[in-house]
Design an enzyme around this catalytic site. Structure first.
Site, short mmCIF file in Angstrom:
data_model
loop_
_atom_site.label_atom_id
_atom_site.label_comp_id
_atom_site.label_asym_id
_atom_site.label_seq_id
_atom_site.Cartn_x
_atom_site.Cartn_y
_atom_site.Cartn_z
N GLU A 279 0.84 -1.21 0.00
CA GLU A 279 0.00 0.00 0.00
C GLU A 279 0.87 1.25 0.00
O GLU A 279 0.54 2.26 -0.65
CB GLU A 279 -0.94 -0.01 1.21
N TRP A 311 -20.02 10.51 -20.91
CA TRP A 311 -20.51 10.59 -19.54
C TRP A 311 -21.90 11.21 -19.48
O TRP A 311 -22.25 12.06 -20.31
CB TRP A 311 -19.55 11.43 -18.68
N ASN A 346 -10.75 2.85 2.84
CA ASN A 346 -10.23 2.69 1.49
C ASN A 346 -11.08 1.79 0.61
O ASN A 346 -11.30 2.08 -0.57
CB ASN A 346 -8.79 2.14 1.55
N TRP A 364 -15.67 10.88 -13.73
CA TRP A 364 -14.85 10.66 -12.54
C TRP A 364 -14.35 11.96 -11.93
O TRP A 364 -14.11 12.04 -10.72
CB TRP A 364 -13.65 9.75 -12.86
#
Length: 476
Positions: A279, A311, A346, A364
């Site tokens: 990570e 989108w 997370n 996004w």
């Protein structure tokens, strides 16, 4: 000769490369330049700025123990930085300025402008590797390009780490006192609202707290990290990200603590430790991506061909997602956790991002910006990398048809519904089976005060796949 340390997101005295170099070179003073307009431009969250200022106050106390005065020189934006730093150098007859390198495009432009301006005054500008284990450009493919796939990047990092683990920088000795008084550290800046005290207590400031949290995690919780990290109702993650982003902890300190918990091993031994080291390398990877492919700093897709994706523009759906009113409990609980605490687990970051970009087919960038505006640990590299990974516009090597089902994810990672009940008290009466899909309940057992799902998962999945297919066809 007099030295100046310019603190930014590196608010610690231990294992601080620039601070150590400056004090080795001569009598040193420190400066911090609050830049509220720049922070607003970067969508930094009020909780992040509050945390930064609280840690700055703690840093000033620590610097006092080294007899290093901390000056505060406000700038509205980074365009003012060259002149502000130059004036400071002139006033205190500074010979050299020391900084720890930052990697966003605006940060790089700022430092280049400051360095160039100081040259005209005969002042040296030293930029030190500190936020990363490896300097960008030192971990490259055999063809000399930046890696695009994490697994290959990780393998190259392991090879370098086996050769030499970056050493922790020795904490400098106190210098002789200077006849310079530190400035008061502001507790707030214009444009960012105050944070409630009960919320501040979730994230205490200072190196001592950060070190205590790191030790507590690596002494015990890290060994179960692999098994527990994906379950938001459990304390299975380190929750150190805010301290890393503010630079209260260093990446080297984290790596050494992990290695100490695993007898010095990177890829064997305790799998929980290995997983956490990976990570840390993900954070490293996304920062290298930021440097190697600067378009991602400009709100552009890592995969340029996805810029043409069709989108949807739905303010209603976006608002429902932002407010945690989508009708999907795991999504709504995650968003309410974010709004209440400034942090999100997370696993949930991936789930909510994929729901917005795939099931709602919303750009996004809208989600990336909203999370950045609320996260206490908001980082351009990590936030952008995570969003583009989820949206299939980024570095993910799996094709676009990877789409998380939020109900399946909810059943798998919050099987008893404990996390959902905590953040959605209107559903607390439901049992472990019902709570993941309250839409299936009717009559007296229904949930009148909880919204119906705003989208059909099956048909929206098909819609997303078709949108990416159309993109592929158009490119042929």
């Amino acid at each position: 000769m007099p030295q100046l340390i310019w603190f930014r997101n590196d608010l610690r005295i231990h294992d601080n490369t620039a601070l150590h170099a400056a004090l080795q070179a001569g009598p040193s003073i420190a400066v911090f330049t609050p830049s509220p307009q720049q922070w607003l431009l970067h969508d930094d969250a009020p909780s992040k700025i509050d945390f930064l200022l609280r840690n700055l106050a703690e840093l000033q106390k620590s610097l006092a123990g080294l007899n290093v005065p901390l000056l505060i020189r406000p700038t509205e934006s980074w365009q003012e930085a060259p002149e502000v730093i130059a004036q400071l150098c002139h006033a205190f007859k500074i010979d050299a300025v020391h900084v720890n390198t930052e990697y966003g495009i605006h940060e790089s432009q700022r430092d280049a402008a400051v360095g160039a301006h100081l040259v005209d005054q005969g002042v040296l500008f030293h930029s030190h590797l500190d936020q990363l284990l490896f300097k960008p450009g030192s971990i490259l493919t055999q063809s000399g390009t930046y890696f695009k796939v994490f697994s290959q990047f990780k393998k190259a990092c392991y090879k370098s780490l086996y050769d030499a683990v970056p050493a922790i920088i020795r904490t400098p000795q106190a210098q002789a006192p200077l006849a310079i008084t530190s400035d008061p550290v502001p507790c707030s800046v214009a444009g960012f609202h105050a944070i409630a005290p009960e919320r501040q207590t979730l994230w205490p400031a200072g190196e001592q707290v950060a070190q205590q949290r790191l030790k507590a995690f690596t002494d015990a919780a890290i060994h179960g990290y692999l098994e527990r990290r994906d379950f938001p109702a459990q304390a299975g993650t380190s929750q150190l990200s805010a301290y890393l982003v503010a630079g209260v902890l260093s990446i080297r300190q984290c790596l050494h603590a992990a290695l100490s918990a695993n007898q010095g091993e990177f890829a064997s031994g305790q799998q929980g430790v290995v997983t956490w080291i990976n990570e840390l390398l993900w954070r490293e990877f996304y920062t290298h991506i930021l440097v190697g492919y600067p378009r991602v700093s400009r709100h552009r897709a890592f995969k340029p061909e996805t810029e043409a994706l069709a989108w949807r523009n739905s303010e209603k759906d976006l608002l429902a997602w932002q407010q945690g009113r989508t009708g999907f409990p795991i999504i709504d609980a995650a968003m309410r956790q974010l709004l209440a605490t400034g942090w999100m687990h997370n696993r949930l970051r991936m789930i909510v991002a994929m729901f917005l970009t795939k099931n709602l087919l919303i750009d996004w960038r809208a989600g990336e910006r909203f999370l950045m505006q609320h996260l206490i640990d908001g980082s351009l590299a990590a936030n952008n990398g995570g969003w583009q990974w989820s949206a299939s516009t980024g570095t993910d090597s799996v094709p676009y048809f990877r789409i998380f089902n939020p109900v399946s994810q909810s059943k798998r990672f919050d099987p008893n519904g404990d996390f959902i009940r905590h953040w959605l008290p209107e559903l607390k009466h439901l049992n472990a089976k019902e709570i993941h899909q309250p839409k299936l309940l009717t009559g007296l057992f229904g949930t009148a005060d909880y919204p119906k799902p705003i989208v059909d998962l099956s048909s929206s999945r098909v819609r997303a796949i078709n949108a990416f297919k159309d993109l592929s066809l158009a490119a042929e």
